[in-house]
Design a protein around this motif. Structure first.
Motif, PDB file in Angstrom:
ATOM      1  N   GLU A   1      43.867  19.277 109.130  1.00  0.00           N
ATOM      2  CA  GLU A   1      44.757  20.384 109.470  1.00  0.00           C
ATOM      3  C   GLU A   1      46.217  19.950 109.381  1.00  0.00           C
ATOM      4  OE1 GLU A   1      42.081  23.238 112.364  1.00  0.00           O
ATOM      5  OE2 GLU A   1      43.607  21.957 113.279  1.00  0.00           O
ATOM      6  N   SER A   2      47.069  20.880 108.973  1.00  0.00           N
ATOM      7  CA  SER A   2      48.509  20.632 108.904  1.00  0.00           C
ATOM      8  C   SER A   2      49.156  21.132 110.185  1.00  0.00           C
ATOM      9  CB  SER A   2      49.115  21.343 107.689  1.00  0.00           C
ATOM     10  OG  SER A   2      48.555  20.847 106.489  1.00  0.00           O
TER      11      SER A   2
ATOM     12  N   PHE B   1      55.223   8.259 104.379  1.00  0.00           N
ATOM     13  CA  PHE B   1      56.194   9.187 103.807  1.00  0.00           C
ATOM     14  C   PHE B   1      56.354   8.886 102.322  1.00  0.00           C
ATOM     15  CE2 PHE B   1      57.199   9.306 108.274  1.00  0.00           C
ATOM     16  CZ  PHE B   1      57.645  10.595 108.507  1.00  0.00           C
ATOM     17  N   GLU B   2      56.681   9.898 101.548  1.00  0.00           N
ATOM     18  CA  GLU B   2      56.863   9.717 100.112  1.00  0.00           C
ATOM     19  C   GLU B   2      58.020   8.759  99.840  1.00  0.00           C
ATOM     20  OE1 GLU B   2      57.718  12.340  96.044  1.00  0.00           O
ATOM     21  OE2 GLU B   2      57.586  13.322  97.998  1.00  0.00           O
ATOM     22  N   GLY B   3      57.769   7.742  99.025  1.00  0.00           N
ATOM     23  CA  GLY B   3      58.800   6.791  98.640  1.00  0.00           C
ATOM     24  C   GLY B   3      59.120   5.735  99.674  1.00  0.00           C
ATOM     25  N   ALA B   4      58.412   5.721 100.801  1.00  0.00           N
ATOM     26  CA  ALA B   4      58.710   4.750 101.854  1.00  0.00           C
ATOM     27  C   ALA B   4      58.139   3.380 101.509  1.00  0.00           C
ATOM     28  CB  ALA B   4      58.143   5.225 103.186  1.00  0.00           C
ATOM     29  N   THR B   5      58.919   2.339 101.761  1.00  0.00           N
ATOM     30  CA  THR B   5      58.483   0.955 101.597  1.00  0.00           C
ATOM     31  C   THR B   5      58.933   0.165 102.822  1.00  0.00           C
ATOM     32  OG1 THR B   5      60.526   0.286 100.468  1.00  0.00           O
ATOM     33  CG2 THR B   5      58.717   1.122  99.083  1.00  0.00           C
TER      34      THR B   5
ATOM     35  N   LYS C   1      49.957  16.137 108.118  1.00  0.00           N
ATOM     36  CA  LYS C   1      48.520  16.433 108.053  1.00  0.00           C
ATOM     37  C   LYS C   1      47.759  15.379 108.852  1.00  0.00           C
ATOM     38  CE  LYS C   1      46.869  18.403 104.539  1.00  0.00           C
ATOM     39  NZ  LYS C   1      46.402  18.843 103.205  1.00  0.00           N
ATOM     40  N   LEU C   2      46.717  15.827 109.546  1.00  0.00           N
ATOM     41  CA  LEU C   2      45.913  14.916 110.357  1.00  0.00           C
ATOM     42  C   LEU C   2      44.947  14.140 109.469  1.00  0.00           C
ATOM     43  CD1 LEU C   2      45.337  17.212 113.412  1.00  0.00           C
ATOM     44  CD2 LEU C   2      45.981  14.811 113.605  1.00  0.00           C
TER      45      LEU C   2
ATOM     46  N   ASP D   1      50.132  13.372 100.297  1.00  0.00           N
ATOM     47  CA  ASP D   1      48.771  13.705  99.908  1.00  0.00           C
ATOM     48  C   ASP D   1      48.100  12.489  99.273  1.00  0.00           C
ATOM     49  OD1 ASP D   1      49.922  13.485  97.420  1.00  0.00           O
ATOM     50  OD2 ASP D   1      49.897  15.637  96.994  1.00  0.00           O
ATOM     51  N   GLY D   2      46.948  12.693  98.660  1.00  0.00           N
ATOM     52  CA  GLY D   2      46.205  11.580  98.080  1.00  0.00           C
ATOM     53  C   GLY D   2      46.911  10.896  96.933  1.00  0.00           C
ATOM     54  N   SER D   3      47.853  11.600  96.275  1.00  0.00           N
ATOM     55  CA  SER D   3      48.583  11.015  95.147  1.00  0.00           C
ATOM     56  C   SER D   3      49.910  10.402  95.566  1.00  0.00           C
ATOM     57  CB  SER D   3      48.829  12.084  94.075  1.00  0.00           C
ATOM     58  OG  SER D   3      49.609  13.148  94.599  1.00  0.00           O
TER      59      SER D   3
END
Length: 237
Positions: free
Chosen positions: A73-74, A104-108, A124-125, A140-142
């Motif tokens: 769920e979001s 998070f997207e792009g996090a390193t 998302k849980l 997401d998964g990608s």
């Protein structure tokens, strides 16, 4: 699309629903909020109306404000603490959720996301188990955000019932389409009873919030006239 319901679909905690589900479908079922496996039986763990979708997903719909985390769920959460490599997020349940900064997207490790205490996050849980701490992700998964992440501070968040959130997100509900034709706005709906709004003015924000809250007990055919009435206009015939 939800299956048609009758009075016989009202269930109480402890009801064994295995035979009832077999009458609806003979395929493998997916259990949502309010249902759980007990040995080989499907048992209701809260009262409400048993509902289903065409993909053989079943859940119990009722009016409640306390959120019980469910995987996938979001939700909209409030960052309450930074603790090492994770953020603690208040999602309205009995326990705070963990949000790793690498989710998070792009996090390193060198490029950490700019998340502050008090920020709103749409996530998302990933893990939702009564024996484990809930875990969130903003990708997401990608590895793409796809709308997940930190919400703008220019918006406004308010709380509502979980039933209203499910109603708004239903494909059969025209509320958001009607609001979008009336005013420009951004809306994010969390399944944990929280809604985030951003409009061009404070007056539009208040009117949009009132329209959303009023939609909970408004029939679908009356949503358009209700929205136009709140905004002080007349709905076109």
């Amino acid at each position: 699309m939800a299956a048609s319901m009758t009075n016989a679909d009202v269930v109480l905690p402890g009801d064994v629903l295995t035979d009832r589900l077999k009458e609806i479908t003979n395929k493998k079922v997916r259990l949502g909020p309010g249902l759980r496996w007990q040995s080989k039986d499907v048992v209701a763990c809260k009262c409400g109306v048993l509902k289903s979708r065409e993909d053989h997903a079943f859940w119990i719909d009722n009016h409640q404000r306390r959120y019980i985390p469910a995987k996938g769920e979001s939700i909209i959460g409030v960052v309450s603490l930074k603790a090492g490599d994770i953020f603690r997020v208040n999602i309205g349940s009995n326990l705070p959720a963990a949000l790793p900064y690498l989710s998070f997207e792009g996090a390193t490790k060198r490029n950490r996301p700019n998340v502050q205490i008090g920020d709103l996050v749409y996530a998302k849980l990933l893990v939702a188990n009564r024996d484990m701490e809930p875990e969130l992700v903003c990708i997401d998964g990608s590895g793409q955000s796809n709308g997940l992440g930190v919400l703008s501070r220019e918006g406004f968040m308010f709380k509502c019932s979980l039933h209203l959130c499910r109603k708004i997100l239903s494909p059969d509900c025209s509320l958001l389409r009607v609001l979008g034709k009336k005013i420009p706005l951004e809306v994010t709906v969390g399944m944990n009873g929280r809604i985030w709004l951003r409009c061009r003015s404070v007056n539009d924000t208040i009117c949009a919030m009132n329209a959303i809250l009023a939609a909970e007990y408004t029939p679908e055919q009356n949503l358009k006239s209700m929205v136009y009435k709140i905004f002080g206009g007349v709905a076109a015939v």
